[in-house]
Design an enzyme around this catalytic site. Structure first.
Site, PDB file in Angstrom:
ATOM      1  N   SER A 121      30.600  -8.801  16.586  1.00  0.00           N
ATOM      2  CA  SER A 121      29.945  -9.358  15.407  1.00  0.00           C
ATOM      3  C   SER A 121      28.438  -9.492  15.645  1.00  0.00           C
ATOM      4  O   SER A 121      28.019  -9.903  16.735  1.00  0.00           O
ATOM      5  CB  SER A 121      30.508 -10.752  15.125  1.00  0.00           C
ATOM      6  OG  SER A 121      31.901 -10.680  15.057  1.00  0.00           O
ATOM      7  N   CYS A 165      26.110  -7.225  15.938  1.00  0.00           N
ATOM      8  CA  CYS A 165      25.503  -6.260  16.872  1.00  0.00           C
ATOM      9  C   CYS A 165      25.075  -4.986  16.151  1.00  0.00           C
ATOM     10  O   CYS A 165      24.896  -3.941  16.770  1.00  0.00           O
ATOM     11  CB  CYS A 165      26.476  -5.905  17.993  1.00  0.00           C
ATOM     12  SG  CYS A 165      26.673  -7.214  19.190  1.00  0.00           S
ATOM     13  N   ARG A 223      24.363 -15.050   5.550  1.00  0.00           N
ATOM     14  CA  ARG A 223      25.007 -13.795   5.125  1.00  0.00           C
ATOM     15  C   ARG A 223      24.659 -13.403   3.703  1.00  0.00           C
ATOM     16  O   ARG A 223      24.334 -14.245   2.864  1.00  0.00           O
ATOM     17  CB  ARG A 223      26.540 -13.976   5.190  1.00  0.00           C
ATOM     18  CG  ARG A 223      27.084 -14.368   6.565  1.00  0.00           C
ATOM     19  CD  ARG A 223      27.178 -13.192   7.460  1.00  0.00           C
ATOM     20  NE  ARG A 223      27.669 -13.529   8.789  1.00  0.00           N
ATOM     21  CZ  ARG A 223      28.531 -12.758   9.464  1.00  0.00           C
ATOM     22  NH1 ARG A 223      28.988 -11.647   8.954  1.00  0.00           N
ATOM     23  NH2 ARG A 223      28.899 -13.109  10.681  1.00  0.00           N
ATOM     24  N   LYS A 260      39.050 -11.378   8.402  1.00  0.00           N
ATOM     25  CA  LYS A 260      39.446 -11.420   9.819  1.00  0.00           C
ATOM     26  C   LYS A 260      40.924 -11.763   9.973  1.00  0.00           C
ATOM     27  O   LYS A 260      41.633 -11.195  10.804  1.00  0.00           O
ATOM     28  CB  LYS A 260      38.587 -12.434  10.565  1.00  0.00           C
ATOM     29  CG  LYS A 260      37.099 -12.184  10.450  1.00  0.00           C
ATOM     30  CD  LYS A 260      36.724 -10.835  10.984  1.00  0.00           C
ATOM     31  CE  LYS A 260      35.234 -10.567  10.824  1.00  0.00           C
ATOM     32  NZ  LYS A 260      34.864  -9.232  11.303  1.00  0.00           N
ATOM     33  N   TYR A 263      33.705 -21.503   5.205  1.00  0.00           N
ATOM     34  CA  TYR A 263      32.808 -20.436   5.640  1.00  0.00           C
ATOM     35  C   TYR A 263      33.504 -19.093   5.886  1.00  0.00           C
ATOM     36  O   TYR A 263      34.517 -19.042   6.577  1.00  0.00           O
ATOM     37  CB  TYR A 263      32.073 -20.852   6.928  1.00  0.00           C
ATOM     38  CG  TYR A 263      30.872 -19.971   7.117  1.00  0.00           C
ATOM     39  CD1 TYR A 263      29.668 -20.276   6.497  1.00  0.00           C
ATOM     40  CD2 TYR A 263      30.958 -18.785   7.822  1.00  0.00           C
ATOM     41  CE1 TYR A 263      28.586 -19.442   6.592  1.00  0.00           C
ATOM     42  CE2 TYR A 263      29.877 -17.933   7.927  1.00  0.00           C
ATOM     43  CZ  TYR A 263      28.692 -18.271   7.314  1.00  0.00           C
ATOM     44  OH  TYR A 263      27.626 -17.422   7.398  1.00  0.00           O
ATOM     45  N   HIS A 265      38.198  -3.622  14.348  1.00  0.00           N
ATOM     46  CA  HIS A 265      36.910  -4.205  13.960  1.00  0.00           C
ATOM     47  C   HIS A 265      35.851  -3.097  14.054  1.00  0.00           C
ATOM     48  O   HIS A 265      35.055  -3.068  14.991  1.00  0.00           O
ATOM     49  CB  HIS A 265      36.595  -5.359  14.926  1.00  0.00           C
ATOM     50  CG  HIS A 265      35.462  -6.235  14.495  1.00  0.00           C
ATOM     51  ND1 HIS A 265      34.744  -7.004  15.384  1.00  0.00           N
ATOM     52  CD2 HIS A 265      34.933  -6.491  13.286  1.00  0.00           C
ATOM     53  CE1 HIS A 265      33.821  -7.689  14.730  1.00  0.00           C
ATOM     54  NE2 HIS A 265      33.919  -7.390  13.458  1.00  0.00           N
ATOM     55  N   ASP A 309      32.752  -2.987   8.601  1.00  0.00           N
ATOM     56  CA  ASP A 309      33.323  -4.029   9.472  1.00  0.00           C
ATOM     57  C   ASP A 309      34.753  -3.751   9.944  1.00  0.00           C
ATOM     58  O   ASP A 309      35.100  -4.124  11.050  1.00  0.00           O
ATOM     59  CB  ASP A 309      33.282  -5.378   8.739  1.00  0.00           C
ATOM     60  CG  ASP A 309      33.456  -6.560   9.676  1.00  0.00           C
ATOM     61  OD1 ASP A 309      32.857  -6.546  10.764  1.00  0.00           O
ATOM     62  OD2 ASP A 309      34.200  -7.492   9.333  1.00  0.00           O
ATOM     63  N   ARG A 345      32.370 -18.684  12.237  1.00  0.00           N
ATOM     64  CA  ARG A 345      33.792 -18.668  12.592  1.00  0.00           C
ATOM     65  C   ARG A 345      34.032 -19.655  13.726  1.00  0.00           C
ATOM     66  O   ARG A 345      33.156 -19.897  14.548  1.00  0.00           O
ATOM     67  CB  ARG A 345      34.216 -17.258  13.041  1.00  0.00           C
ATOM     68  CG  ARG A 345      34.368 -16.285  11.886  1.00  0.00           C
ATOM     69  CD  ARG A 345      34.927 -14.969  12.367  1.00  0.00           C
ATOM     70  NE  ARG A 345      33.980 -14.214  13.151  1.00  0.00           N
ATOM     71  CZ  ARG A 345      33.936 -14.157  14.465  1.00  0.00           C
ATOM     72  NH1 ARG A 345      34.851 -14.810  15.194  1.00  0.00           N
ATOM     73  NH2 ARG A 345      33.034 -13.449  15.090  1.00  0.00           N
TER      74      ARG A 345
HETATM   75  C1  OXD Z   1      32.171 -11.222  11.971  1.00  0.00           C
HETATM   76  C2  OXD Z   1      32.026 -10.866  10.545  1.00  0.00           C
HETATM   77  O1  OXD Z   1      31.924 -12.375  12.332  1.00  0.00           O
HETATM   78  O2  OXD Z   1      32.181  -9.690  10.224  1.00  0.00           O
HETATM   79  O3  OXD Z   1      32.547 -10.336  12.745  1.00  0.00           O
HETATM   80  O4  OXD Z   1      31.780 -11.758   9.719  1.00  0.00           O
HETATM   81 MN    MN Z   2      32.930  -8.465  11.813  1.00  0.00          MN
END
Ligand code: OXD
Ligand code: MN
Length: 641
Positions: free
Chosen positions: A306, A308, A425, A264, A255, A284, A331, A105
């Site tokens: 993100s 974590c 991912r 998001k 991406y 989130h 998420d 991101r």
């Molecule tokens: C993030 C995702 O970056 O969920 O938080 O992809």
């Molecule tokens: Mn996320």
């Protein structure tokens, strides 16, 4: 201005849709809908598609129906382009390698457009650059669009993806239309959302409202596309949101969070502004259901920044006997009070876009049992037996094979670089998760009894503590900090403020967001709030807590607190487990509980100073009095420690 007229043909014939400029016949060029049924588009969807066509000048239009036949067609096309490679080791799995300049991101290039800056970000007099989002004026946004989008899809197909965030037809769900020139985005959106004809039908019968999402991978100014298999324009990437008219415009990146606009951009940034207007929360957060040995079940939502461990917690395999965890989402949570005053949550997504490195049978067996069917991997390493590999995955997998890294180069451990990109991912259907919760698609959502905040805090912050009240919990969310990860463009292991794990995702002024959170207490029964930290390190630099399945011990304490058990002791920062309340029997290693729960006075004095500075420089006068009072309360209690 010359408009290119739009005529949408169903299968090459028939249905003609006119633009407002239809009379400019001379300039019209028929655009065929080479796939899909244009007759299903509502008038407002048609006119949105027409606007996008006029701007981006694609060669063809494809209206996505969400079918398997369509996916096969797109996969063949992407194979030809070199965008994906097949992974015959698994069932219907694919690997995409992005341009190395397009791997995460881009927070610095993400903007919210409102009439006044203060609607988007707190404006303070402190002279410190704001770190709670970026504002753009309407004029500059139009300029940015005009500099990038005209003809950006020339020579390409424009895909129209109708998608629902949340189960189709749920009162908590919302619909979007994403227009994109990336087949990778289409295939990913078909996993991450409910996409296709059913959504168009819902638009016809429902209120017809949708969020407009325009995405183009773009064309660099100099016309040179460095990696034709992954076109993008990293230098001019920009992601724009207009909450006033529920519109998202994203240019230059293919991406994940930059291009799968349901995630998001819609579910969090635009979602949080809709939620504010309508009196609910778009967060989130993962959502999990946990059943205790007595067969009682509660649902918990948890916000961590993100990368974590949200996916790992959402799919946890409890080590504590008799416990069961089931996953609703990993998420995003949309949470709203029902007519009985219970806070109910849905996962607006339909898939998991999880960080691959670190995922293994040891850390997250449920993810490993989910991801090797119908999945799209991005920037992981490739093995000569046509499978995938990443750091942390069981090494047996690569004992007798050759590995190609995420850049397409031969790899072995000795070259010192990771085989998979740290932000690589898997994109996989949620329904395949072996512990998906039976109620994960319940249109009414699941009732939330506890909210967890957390992050990577190597020092000072105990394993778990409970907020003293709702307002104190809101303060804890506001004061959240965590080590930076590879999910965005930040470098190094700095401890960053990440309030509510929403710093990159706020759709409006954070001060107003806090007031909105505080106001939830008046709307219904609010859950208990907790802070967790699996990442505290001891004097020897090693993690003090084993984490993963052992986190069920922390969930057990939280469960008992939700049920009203008096298993806590007050401390300066909140309620800690009382002596012996955290079950430690059966832990594989001896745990240094004193170090894990110790509250060093100097650390907390420093933490208070840091939070004070952050609130002053970043939030200023927008900080709600109640949050300022909570900070003052913490400062006072810490001074008496
Ligand atoms: C993030 C995702 O970056 O969920 O938080 O992809
Ligand atoms: Mn996320």
């Amino acid at each position: 201005m010359i408009y290119k007229g739009l005529t949408l043909f169903k299968d090459g014939y028939g249905l003609a849709l006119r633009t407002a400029q239809y009379n400019y016949r001379l300039y019209q060029r028929a655009l065929s809908v080479h796939y899909g049924n244009a007759a299903l588009l509502t008038p407002s969807v048609k006119s949105y598609v027409e606007e996008c066509v006029q701007l981006c000048q694609p060669d063809k239009i494809h209206i996505c129906d969400g079918s398997a036949k369509e996916s096969q067609m797109l996969q063949t096309h992407m194979l030809q382009q070199g965008t994906i490679i097949p992974l015959p080791k698994y069932e219907n799995c694919w690997l995409a390698r992005t341009n190395p300049a397009d791997v995460a991101r881009v927070e610095s290039k993400t903007f919210i457009c409102t009439a006044n800056k203060e609607e988007t970000v707190p404006v303070t007099n402190e002279g410190t650059p704001g770190a709670l989002g970026n504002w753009i004026s309407k004029k500059d946004m139009q300029k940015a669009i005009q500099e990038r989008f005209p003809s950006s899809m020339a020579g390409r197909t424009m895909y129209v993806i109708p998608f629902s965030m949340g189960p189709i037809g749920s009162p908590l769900s919302k619909i979007g239309i994403e227009v994109t020139d990336s087949p990778y985005v289409v295939e990913s959106m078909k996993i991450m959302t409910r996409a296709g004809t059913k959504v168009l039908e819902q638009l016809q019968t429902g209120d017809g409202q949708f969020v407009k999402c325009l995405h183009s991978v773009g064309k660099p100014k100099n016309g040179v596309i460095e990696q034709p298999s992954w076109p993008c324009d990293p230098e001019r990437t920009i992601i724009l949101h207009t909450p006033d008219n529920n519109e998202i415009v994203s240019y230059g990146s293919g991406y994940g969070g930059n291009s799968l606009l349901g995630k998001k951009c819609f579910a969090l940034r635009i979602g949080s502004t809709i939620a504010k207007r309508e009196g609910w929360l778009a967060e989130h957060m993962l959502i999990l259901g946990i059943t205790n040995p007595k067969g009682e079940k509660i649902y918990i939502a948890a916000a961590f920044p993100s990368a974590c461990g949200k996916t790992n917690l959402a799919m946890l395999t409890p080590t504590l006997p008799g416990y069961k965890v089931e996953c609703v989402g990993d998420d995003i949570a949309w949470m709203k009070f029902d007519s009985n005053g219970d806070l109910r949550a849905i996962n607006p997504e339909n898939g998991f876009f999880g960080v691959a490195p670190g995922t293994s049978m040891a850390t997250n067996p449920n993810a490993m049992k989910t991801i090797f069917r119908n999945s799209l991997f991005t920037n992981v390493a490739h093995t000569s037996d046509e499978g995938v590999y990443w750091e942390g995955m069981e090494e047996e997998n690569i004992k007798s094979v050759n590995v190609t890294d995420w850049l397409g180069k031969p790899w072995n451990k000795s070259n010192g670089k990771p085989a998979a990109h740290p932000n690589s991912r898997f994109c996989t259907p949620a329904a395949q998760c072996p512990i998906i919760d039976p109620a994960w698609e319940d249109p009414a959502g699941v009732p939330i009894s506890a909210i967890l905040f957390g992050g990577r805090r190597p020092a000072g912050v105990p394993l778990v503590y409970e907020a003293r009240s709702w307002a104190h919990g809101v303060f804890i969310g506001a004061a959240m900090r965590s080590e930076a990860t590879a999910a965005a463009e930040h470098k190094g292991k700095v401890i960053m403020h990440d309030p509510f794990a929403m710093r990159p995702f706020f759709g409006y002024n954070f001060g107003n967001y806090l007031s909105h959170w505080l106001s939830m207490e008046k709307r219904g029964r609010v859950p208990k709030i907790f802070h967790v930290n699996w990442f505290r390190k001891g004097a020897d630099g090693k993690f003090l807590w084993p984490g993963f399945g052992e986190n069920s011990r922390v969930l057990d304490w939280i469960f008992r607190r939700v049920k009203g058990e008096e298993c806590y002791q007050a401390s300066a920062i909140g309620n800690l487990p009382s002596q012996n309340a955290l079950i430690t029997q059966g832990l594989q290693e001896a745990i240094k509980l004193d170090e894990l729960f110790n509250l060093p006075k100097d650390f907390w004095e420093q933490e208070v100073i840091e939070i004070e500075k952050y609130f002053k420089t970043q939030v200023g006068d927008f900080l709600p009095t109640q949050v300022a009072q909570e900070l003052a309360g913490l400062k006072d209690r810490v001074s008496k420690m």
